[in-house]
Write a protein that holds these residues in place. Structure first.
Motif, PDB file in Angstrom:
ATOM      1  N   UNK A 279       0.951  -1.426   0.018  1.00 35.85           N
ATOM      2  CA  UNK A 279      -0.065   0.016   0.021  1.00 35.85           C
ATOM      3  C   UNK A 279       0.944   1.441  -0.054  1.00 35.85           C
ATOM      4  N   UNK A 280       2.003   1.199   0.293  1.00 41.11           N
ATOM      5  CA  UNK A 280       2.928   2.343   0.322  1.00 41.11           C
ATOM      6  C   UNK A 280       3.768   2.473  -0.967  1.00 41.11           C
ATOM      7  N   UNK A 281       3.591   1.808  -1.876  1.00 38.42           N
ATOM      8  CA  UNK A 281       4.254   1.894  -3.122  1.00 38.42           C
ATOM      9  C   UNK A 281       3.490   2.201  -4.231  1.00 38.42           C
ATOM     10  N   UNK A 282       3.685   3.444  -4.721  1.00 34.70           N
ATOM     11  CA  UNK A 282       2.434   3.871  -5.870  1.00 34.70           C
ATOM     12  C   UNK A 282       1.324   3.839  -5.329  1.00 34.70           C
ATOM     13  N   UNK A 283       1.199   4.188  -4.015  1.00 38.50           N
ATOM     14  CA  UNK A 283      -0.243   4.409  -3.498  1.00 38.50           C
ATOM     15  C   UNK A 283      -1.025   2.978  -3.307  1.00 38.50           C
ATOM     16  N   UNK A 284      -0.461   2.113  -3.664  1.00 38.68           N
ATOM     17  CA  UNK A 284      -1.147   0.683  -3.438  1.00 38.68           C
ATOM     18  C   UNK A 284      -1.744   0.216  -4.748  1.00 38.68           C
TER      19      UNK A 284
END
Length: 213
Positions: free
Chosen positions: A102-107
């Motif tokens: 969820x913290x990479x490319x807003x998930x």
């Protein structure tokens, strides 16, 4: 056998009868010499009964027509793949699962598929613990067909948030709560795609293993 004896005498008739055990009777009309002629009674032939078997041939019964399901209205899911948070494509990699963070490319992650379909069909997305789609959590669905956002091939963007919700850009205002499916971080889950006929009488689906971080 019954026997009848007849005695002819010139100038008269003498009869001697013997029938079925009855007494013998002699009748003489003169002293002339007798000429005896014997007759053997022939029994009447027995009645011959001819048994006739009548075979009734019924009209042939027409077999019930064979109903062939029109496969034109049945969509089949040919391929389905996922691109995870790290850009890994399940169609190109040999790893047993992908990972969504969820913290990479807003998930955001991507789902794409190809279906064999000749009419409009529904595509549905699910996430579940087991490989059984009936036990999975519904995420979203979309109508596909000629002139629509998806046709025989389609692509869908979905987002996984840090508070364990998943939503896809299907045009529905629906957000799936997947928190009951996650016990540890990361949690390996099944991401499902299935295609269905318009009346949902037939569906065909597949699953990919994905780690939710």
């Amino acid at each position: 056998m019954n026997t009848v004896s007849r005695v002819s005498i010139c100038g008269g008739v003498a009869l001697a009868l013997s029938a079925c055990g009855g007494e013998h009777i002699d009748v003489y009309g003169s002293d002339h010499a007798a000429h005896s002629v014997s007759y053997t009674a022939v029994e009447a032939p027995s009645t011959v009964v001819i048994e006739q078997t009548v075979i009734v041939v019924s009209e042939p019964i027409e077999p019930a027509p064979i109903v062939i399901t029109d496969t034109v209205d049945i969509p089949l899911l040919e391929t389905f793949d996922v691109v995870d948070s790290y850009g890994n494509d399940s169609a190109l990699m040999t790893m047993p699962f992908l990972a969504i963070n969820p913290f990479i490319d807003e998930g955001w992650f991507e789902i794409y598929w190809y279906a064999q379909a000749y009419t409009d069909y529904w595509v549905e997305f699910y996430i579940g613990e087991s490989a059984l789609i009936d036990d999975a959590t519904y995420v979203g669905s979309e109508l596909c067909g000629e002139g629509l956002a998806c046709d025989t091939d389609g692509m869908q963007f979905c987002q996984y948030t840090s508070d364990f919700y998943v939503a896809c850009e299907t045009g529905e205002s629906y957000v799936a709560d997947v928190a009951p499916l996650i016990y540890v971080i990361p949690q390996t889950l099944h991401v499902f795609v299935q295609v269905c006929s318009l009346d949902y009488t037939f569906c065909d689906g597949r699953a990919q293993l994905v780690q939710f971080e």
